[in-house]
Write a protein that holds these residues in place. Structure first.
Motif, mmCIF file in Angstrom:
data_model
loop_
_atom_site.group_PDB
_atom_site.id
_atom_site.type_symbol
_atom_site.label_atom_id
_atom_site.label_comp_id
_atom_site.label_asym_id
_atom_site.label_seq_id
_atom_site.Cartn_x
_atom_site.Cartn_y
_atom_site.Cartn_z
ATOM 1 N N ASN A 57 41.798 29.300 43.092
ATOM 2 C CA ASN A 57 40.512 28.633 43.304
ATOM 3 C C ASN A 57 40.546 27.642 44.467
ATOM 4 O O ASN A 57 39.492 27.282 45.008
ATOM 5 N N ARG A 58 41.742 27.218 44.842
ATOM 6 C CA ARG A 58 41.866 26.299 45.986
ATOM 7 C C ARG A 58 41.709 27.022 47.321
ATOM 8 O O ARG A 58 41.501 26.371 48.353
ATOM 9 N N VAL A 59 41.839 28.326 47.308
ATOM 10 C CA VAL A 59 41.700 29.108 48.545
ATOM 11 C C VAL A 59 40.206 29.309 48.823
ATOM 12 O O VAL A 59 39.466 29.771 47.964
ATOM 13 N N ASP A 60 39.789 28.954 50.020
ATOM 14 C CA ASP A 60 38.374 29.074 50.380
ATOM 15 C C ASP A 60 37.940 30.541 50.421
ATOM 16 O O ASP A 60 38.663 31.408 50.929
ATOM 17 N N GLY A 61 36.749 30.794 49.928
ATOM 18 C CA GLY A 61 36.181 32.132 50.005
ATOM 19 C C GLY A 61 36.823 33.115 49.049
ATOM 20 O O GLY A 61 37.598 32.754 48.167
ATOM 21 N N GLN A 62 36.482 34.388 49.260
ATOM 22 C CA GLN A 62 37.048 35.437 48.425
ATOM 23 C C GLN A 62 38.500 35.704 48.791
ATOM 24 O O GLN A 62 38.958 35.346 49.885
ATOM 25 N N ILE A 63 39.202 36.339 47.872
ATOM 26 C CA ILE A 63 40.613 36.656 48.092
ATOM 27 C C ILE A 63 40.879 38.109 47.717
ATOM 28 O O ILE A 63 40.183 38.703 46.904
ATOM 29 N N ALA A 79 41.027 38.630 38.009
ATOM 30 C CA ALA A 79 39.941 39.481 38.494
ATOM 31 C C ALA A 79 38.891 39.710 37.413
ATOM 32 O O ALA A 79 37.693 39.830 37.708
ATOM 33 N N ILE A 80 39.320 39.755 36.165
ATOM 34 C CA ILE A 80 38.392 39.912 35.045
ATOM 35 C C ILE A 80 37.572 38.637 34.853
ATOM 36 O O ILE A 80 36.352 38.685 34.644
ATOM 37 N N ASP A 81 38.242 37.493 34.953
ATOM 38 C CA ASP A 81 37.580 36.215 34.693
ATOM 39 C C ASP A 81 36.753 35.699 35.868
ATOM 40 O O ASP A 81 35.776 34.965 35.668
ATOM 41 N N PHE A 82 37.154 36.059 37.101
ATOM 42 C CA PHE A 82 36.478 35.547 38.293
ATOM 43 C C PHE A 82 36.095 36.698 39.236
ATOM 44 O O PHE A 82 36.593 36.791 40.359
ATOM 45 N N PRO A 83 35.211 37.578 38.785
ATOM 46 C CA PRO A 83 34.872 38.764 39.582
ATOM 47 C C PRO A 83 34.277 38.454 40.951
ATOM 48 O O PRO A 83 34.464 39.219 41.897
ATOM 49 N N LYS A 84 33.569 37.344 41.081
ATOM 50 C CA LYS A 84 32.950 37.013 42.364
ATOM 51 C C LYS A 84 33.946 36.463 43.383
ATOM 52 O O LYS A 84 33.665 36.437 44.579
ATOM 53 N N VAL A 147 36.352 44.724 35.786
ATOM 54 C CA VAL A 147 36.768 44.597 37.189
ATOM 55 C C VAL A 147 35.789 45.401 38.036
ATOM 56 O O VAL A 147 35.640 46.617 37.856
ATOM 57 N N LYS A 148 35.125 44.744 38.963
ATOM 58 C CA LYS A 148 34.074 45.388 39.754
ATOM 59 C C LYS A 148 34.456 45.608 41.216
ATOM 60 O O LYS A 148 33.764 46.310 41.944
ATOM 61 N N CYS A 149 35.548 44.995 41.650
ATOM 62 C CA CYS A 149 35.942 45.101 43.053
ATOM 63 C C CYS A 149 36.745 46.387 43.295
ATOM 64 O O CYS A 149 37.235 47.012 42.349
#
Length: 210
Positions: A57-63, A79-84, A147-149
């Protein structure tokens, strides 16, 4: 876009060195050491995952997330908990459900190993036991479909312990691709880093920024 490569319990961040060295986009890759990520907290999965979540979460933007074994479990959980937050996901030799019988046998073997054996592993002997015992009930069977990505599931041809899980993940994550690396076992990032690097480069498509 930053890529985070997460090592397994039997290795450290340096296990990614050869793979990263052979990749086109190596400068964008972070390889955290899980012991450092844990930052002194008790070595149980809940703490490790919480610490890993804070790190990501400290990394800016998507990963882009790539994990092997324990690292794959953490990446899948995130990835399940933070899909965005997750742009793409690579799981290598990753169980979707922790095999209790295998973990029990592993713990018996670990019990008789000297402390020195654990020097090149993610954690010391005591913490390895703690972590293993805290993970025995992990089961993502009913949540992997969240997982949507874009996802890539990789397994070494000789990694029989995780082959069935690789098929399960590829079947239950929408649009996931599956890649079996020939003549490799569980630790494909050390056994065949050149081949893994080529597969990852193709998946991330570095020419388009990952």
């Amino acid at each position: 876009m930053k890529k985070i490569f997460v090592h397994g319990s039997g290795h450290r961040a340096a296990s990614w060195n050869e793979t990263v060295k052979n990749m086109k986009c190596g400068e964008d890759i972070l390889c955290p050491d899980l012991e450092a990520v844990l930052n002194g907290r008790e070595a149980v999965y809940a703490n490790l995952y919480a610490s890993f979540t804070e790190y990501c979460n400290r990394v800016d933007g998507q990963i882009d997330l790539c994990g092997i074994s324990l690292g794959g479990i953490l990446a899948l959980n995130y990835a399940i908990d933070f899909p965005k937050k997750v742009s793409s996901l690579v799981l290598i030799g990753t169980p979707h459900k922790v095999p209790k019988a295998m973990f029990a046998i592993q713990n018996i073997i670990f019990k008789f190993l000297p402390e020195s054996v654990f020097e090149n592993m993610a954690m010391n002997k005591r913490d390895t036991f703690l972590l293993g015992n805290s993970m025995k009930n992990l089961d993502f069977s009913n949540s992997v479909q969240n997982v949507k990505c874009p996802a890539l599931i990789i397994c070494g041809e000789k990694d029989r312990a995780n082959m069935k899980s690789a098929h399960y993940l590829a079947e239950h994550i929408m649009g996931a691709k599956e890649e079996i690396i020939e003549h490799a076992g569980h630790v494909v990032n050390e056994e065949n880093p050149q081949r893994l690097a080529r597969i990852l480069d193709e998946f991330f498509d570095c020419n388009f920024g990952g």
